[in-house]
Design a protein around this motif. Structure first.
Motif, mmCIF file in Angstrom:
data_model
loop_
_atom_site.group_PDB
_atom_site.id
_atom_site.type_symbol
_atom_site.label_atom_id
_atom_site.label_comp_id
_atom_site.label_asym_id
_atom_site.label_seq_id
_atom_site.Cartn_x
_atom_site.Cartn_y
_atom_site.Cartn_z
ATOM 1 N N VAL A 1 -12.490 5.263 15.591
ATOM 2 C CA VAL A 1 -11.818 4.633 14.456
ATOM 3 C C VAL A 1 -12.575 5.032 13.188
ATOM 4 N N GLY A 2 -11.929 5.809 12.348
ATOM 5 C CA GLY A 2 -12.488 6.223 11.071
ATOM 6 C C GLY A 2 -11.429 6.129 10.001
ATOM 7 N N TYR A 3 -11.749 6.639 8.820
ATOM 8 C CA TYR A 3 -10.753 6.616 7.758
ATOM 9 C C TYR A 3 -11.115 7.609 6.671
ATOM 10 N N ALA A 4 -10.108 7.956 5.888
ATOM 11 C CA ALA A 4 -10.290 8.793 4.709
ATOM 12 C C ALA A 4 -9.637 8.101 3.524
ATOM 13 N N VAL A 5 -10.280 8.240 2.371
ATOM 14 C CA VAL A 5 -9.727 7.725 1.113
ATOM 15 C C VAL A 5 -9.378 8.928 0.243
ATOM 16 N N ARG B 1 -6.261 -1.433 6.893
ATOM 17 C CA ARG B 1 -6.286 -0.622 5.682
ATOM 18 C C ARG B 1 -6.569 -1.499 4.462
ATOM 19 N N ALA B 2 -6.025 -2.706 4.451
ATOM 20 C CA ALA B 2 -6.277 -3.624 3.335
ATOM 21 C C ALA B 2 -7.747 -4.048 3.311
ATOM 22 N N GLU B 3 -8.329 -4.277 4.496
ATOM 23 C CA GLU B 3 -9.741 -4.672 4.564
ATOM 24 C C GLU B 3 -10.649 -3.539 4.077
ATOM 25 N N ILE B 4 -10.337 -2.328 4.512
ATOM 26 C CA ILE B 4 -11.113 -1.172 4.062
ATOM 27 C C ILE B 4 -10.980 -0.998 2.553
ATOM 28 N N ALA B 5 -9.765 -1.090 2.068
ATOM 29 C CA ALA B 5 -9.508 -0.885 0.643
ATOM 30 C C ALA B 5 -10.249 -1.904 -0.215
ATOM 31 N N GLU B 6 -10.285 -3.149 0.243
ATOM 32 C CA GLU B 6 -10.997 -4.184 -0.515
ATOM 33 C C GLU B 6 -12.483 -3.879 -0.578
ATOM 34 N N ARG B 7 -13.034 -3.440 0.549
ATOM 35 C CA ARG B 7 -14.463 -3.132 0.586
ATOM 36 C C ARG B 7 -14.798 -1.892 -0.243
ATOM 37 N N ARG B 8 -13.860 -0.965 -0.348
ATOM 38 C CA ARG B 8 -14.093 0.283 -1.072
ATOM 39 C C ARG B 8 -13.557 0.237 -2.499
ATOM 40 N N ASN B 9 -12.919 -0.888 -2.853
ATOM 41 C CA ASN B 9 -12.390 -1.077 -4.206
ATOM 42 C C ASN B 9 -11.372 0.001 -4.574
ATOM 43 N N VAL B 10 -10.449 0.249 -3.630
ATOM 44 C CA VAL B 10 -9.371 1.207 -3.866
ATOM 45 C C VAL B 10 -8.052 0.571 -3.450
ATOM 46 N N ASP B 11 -6.962 1.213 -3.819
ATOM 47 C CA ASP B 11 -5.643 0.760 -3.395
ATOM 48 C C ASP B 11 -5.450 1.088 -1.918
ATOM 49 N N LEU C 1 -11.260 -4.471 12.998
ATOM 50 C CA LEU C 1 -10.850 -5.399 11.944
ATOM 51 C C LEU C 1 -11.536 -6.748 12.119
ATOM 52 N N ARG C 2 -11.540 -7.264 13.352
ATOM 53 C CA ARG C 2 -12.185 -8.560 13.571
ATOM 54 C C ARG C 2 -13.686 -8.464 13.296
ATOM 55 N N ALA C 3 -14.297 -7.355 13.711
ATOM 56 C CA ALA C 3 -15.728 -7.183 13.474
ATOM 57 C C ALA C 3 -16.041 -7.110 11.986
ATOM 58 N N LEU C 4 -15.211 -6.419 11.221
ATOM 59 C CA LEU C 4 -15.424 -6.355 9.781
ATOM 60 C C LEU C 4 -15.365 -7.743 9.153
ATOM 61 N N ARG C 5 -14.442 -8.565 9.615
ATOM 62 C CA ARG C 5 -14.246 -9.882 9.015
ATOM 63 C C ARG C 5 -15.336 -10.871 9.410
ATOM 64 N N GLU C 6 -15.911 -10.706 10.603
ATOM 65 C CA GLU C 6 -16.767 -11.759 11.141
ATOM 66 C C GLU C 6 -18.245 -11.369 11.289
ATOM 67 N N THR C 7 -18.594 -10.114 11.082
ATOM 68 C CA THR C 7 -19.974 -9.691 11.304
ATOM 69 C C THR C 7 -20.825 -9.919 10.056
ATOM 70 N N SER C 8 -21.939 -10.589 10.250
ATOM 71 C CA SER C 8 -22.867 -10.879 9.142
ATOM 72 C C SER C 8 -23.612 -9.619 8.724
ATOM 73 N N PRO C 9 -24.001 -9.535 7.453
ATOM 74 C CA PRO C 9 -24.865 -8.424 7.020
ATOM 75 C C PRO C 9 -26.162 -8.342 7.816
ATOM 76 N N ASP C 10 -26.569 -9.453 8.437
ATOM 77 C CA ASP C 10 -27.797 -9.450 9.233
ATOM 78 C C ASP C 10 -27.717 -8.461 10.388
ATOM 79 N N TYR C 11 -26.510 -8.236 10.919
ATOM 80 C CA TYR C 11 -26.360 -7.282 12.023
ATOM 81 C C TYR C 11 -26.813 -5.890 11.587
ATOM 82 N N TYR C 12 -26.356 -5.462 10.426
ATOM 83 C CA TYR C 12 -26.681 -4.125 9.933
ATOM 84 C C TYR C 12 -28.149 -4.040 9.509
ATOM 85 N N GLU C 13 -28.662 -5.096 8.900
ATOM 86 C CA GLU C 13 -30.063 -5.083 8.492
ATOM 87 C C GLU C 13 -30.981 -5.057 9.711
#
Length: 369
Positions: free
Chosen positions: A231-235, A68-78, A264-276
């Protein structure tokens, strides 16, 4: 096709028909990615398998604190605003339920065409779904939305990048929809599950509006190619979180722990190159597929986001019967346009999530030649 058709979406019916076919069929019905997930996700699963047994027990109902902290940081929310859910599907269900529970109407304004699960959820929650045809570009018709809105409107629900049109709503459009919602004491629910599949550069999250009327949902089924992980989420705005967490707990208890750890591990370690890299591959698929549709004499949408193409073939409307004919006679399975509403009922939707997309395109070109 009336609203009752949304009670049981046609996805599985079409897939089962294709599975029973007496010939080879290229499946382009459901948005199940065919590419590899991030390596870090596999690594996270392997690491979890060797964890202490106490890590195999219930996680916090609202989601692992670190995720939740990782998602929040990426989405700029609490982080307190984030609830981790069983896929974006449950996230949408929770946001729609909160809209109903406010006591400010029971109608959901949706676009036409629309992802069929939205009106299905509206009905399940005891609400009503009103579908407003989109503009020729695929963008919402804000003026028509404003005309359709009323004190009975609980929420405006949209999806960008969009399934099935491939439209990507710019910030001005989303802000205008927010204004319509505010004028009618309604919420704006925005499903952003295809946010990594923006080919236009125009996508901007609705969370940047910083409004207590905006609820955003997303997940990792598409972006990490893990539809089976759920695995999903709502803000949520802070005041809407407690009841959402309670409903989530009563219905699901919690979201699966191994999936959360791996994501969580994938969010922390995956390069933007994967998505591009994924976007580049999809751009090529879309280009070759639409070239073949040109050869077939079809009209089609050119998606600016997501990975679906809507096609219209002359004298061959997008009915369930015609989709079954394509399966039997061309060996290609798509989704009938009538499943998504009335505006594109003559069209057929193809999901470009198969390495056989070029083969399917050739089959369609031959069939309609």
């Amino acid at each position: 096709m009336g609203d009752d058709a949304y009670d049981e979406p046609l996805f599985f019916q079409v897939m089962q028909y294709a599975a029973r076919a007496d010939r080879d069929v290229v499946g382009m019905v459901s948005g199940d990615p065919d590419w590899e997930p991030p390596q870090a996700l596999r690594d996270g699963l392997r690491e979890y398998a060797d964890a202490d047994s106490d890590q195999f027990q219930y996680p916090p109902s609202e989601g692992l604190r670190e995720l939740r902290a990782e998602i929040a940081e990426r989405r700029n929310v609490d982080p307190a605003r984030v609830v981790v859910t069983n896929g974006a599907g449950e996230a949408n269900y929770l946001t729609m339920a909160r809209a109903m529970e406010r006591g400010s109407g029971s109608e959901f304004l949706l676009t036409d065409p629309v992802y069929p699960y939205y009106p299905g959820k509206a009905t399940m929650l005891g609400g009503e779904a009103t579908k407003v045809p989109v503009l020729e570009s695929g963008d919402p018709d804000v003026a028509a939305m404003r005309e359709a809105a009323s004190p009975e409107t609980a929420a405006i629900l949209v999806n960008t990048p969009n399934n099935p049109t491939g439209a990507v709503y710019d910030r001005e459009t989303v802000e205008a929809l927010h204004d319509v919602a505010a004028e009618n004491d309604a919420l704006l629910l925005v499903d952003e599950v295809y946010d990594h599949f923006d080919f236009s550069g125009d996508f901007e999250s609705a969370l940047t509006l910083d409004s207590d009327r905006v609820l955003v949902t997303s997940g990792y089924s598409k972006s990490m190619a893990i539809t089976g992980f759920r695995v999903g989420y709502a803000v949520f705005p802070e005041e809407l979180v407690p009841e959402a967490k309670t409903r989530h707990m009563l219905v699901n208890v919690a979201t699966n722990r191994p999936g959360q750890v791996a994501v969580l591990r994938a969010l922390r370690e995956t390069s933007p190159d994967y998505y591009e890299g994924t976007r580049d591959m999809l751009r090529e698929r879309i280009g070759s597929f639409t070239d073949a549709l040109d050869a077939a004499g079809a009209a089609y949408t050119s998606p600016r986001g997501a990975f679906y193409v809507l096609a219209r073939f002359e004298d061959f409307p997008g009915t369930l019967s015609n989709v079954e004919t394509l399966i039997d006679e061309a060996g290609v399975a798509g989704m009938p346009g009538e499943a998504f509403g009335d505006a594109y009922a003559d069209w057929i939707r193809f999901a470009l999530v198969t390495p056989r997309a070029d083969e399917a395109a050739s089959r369609l070109a031959d069939y309609f030649a």
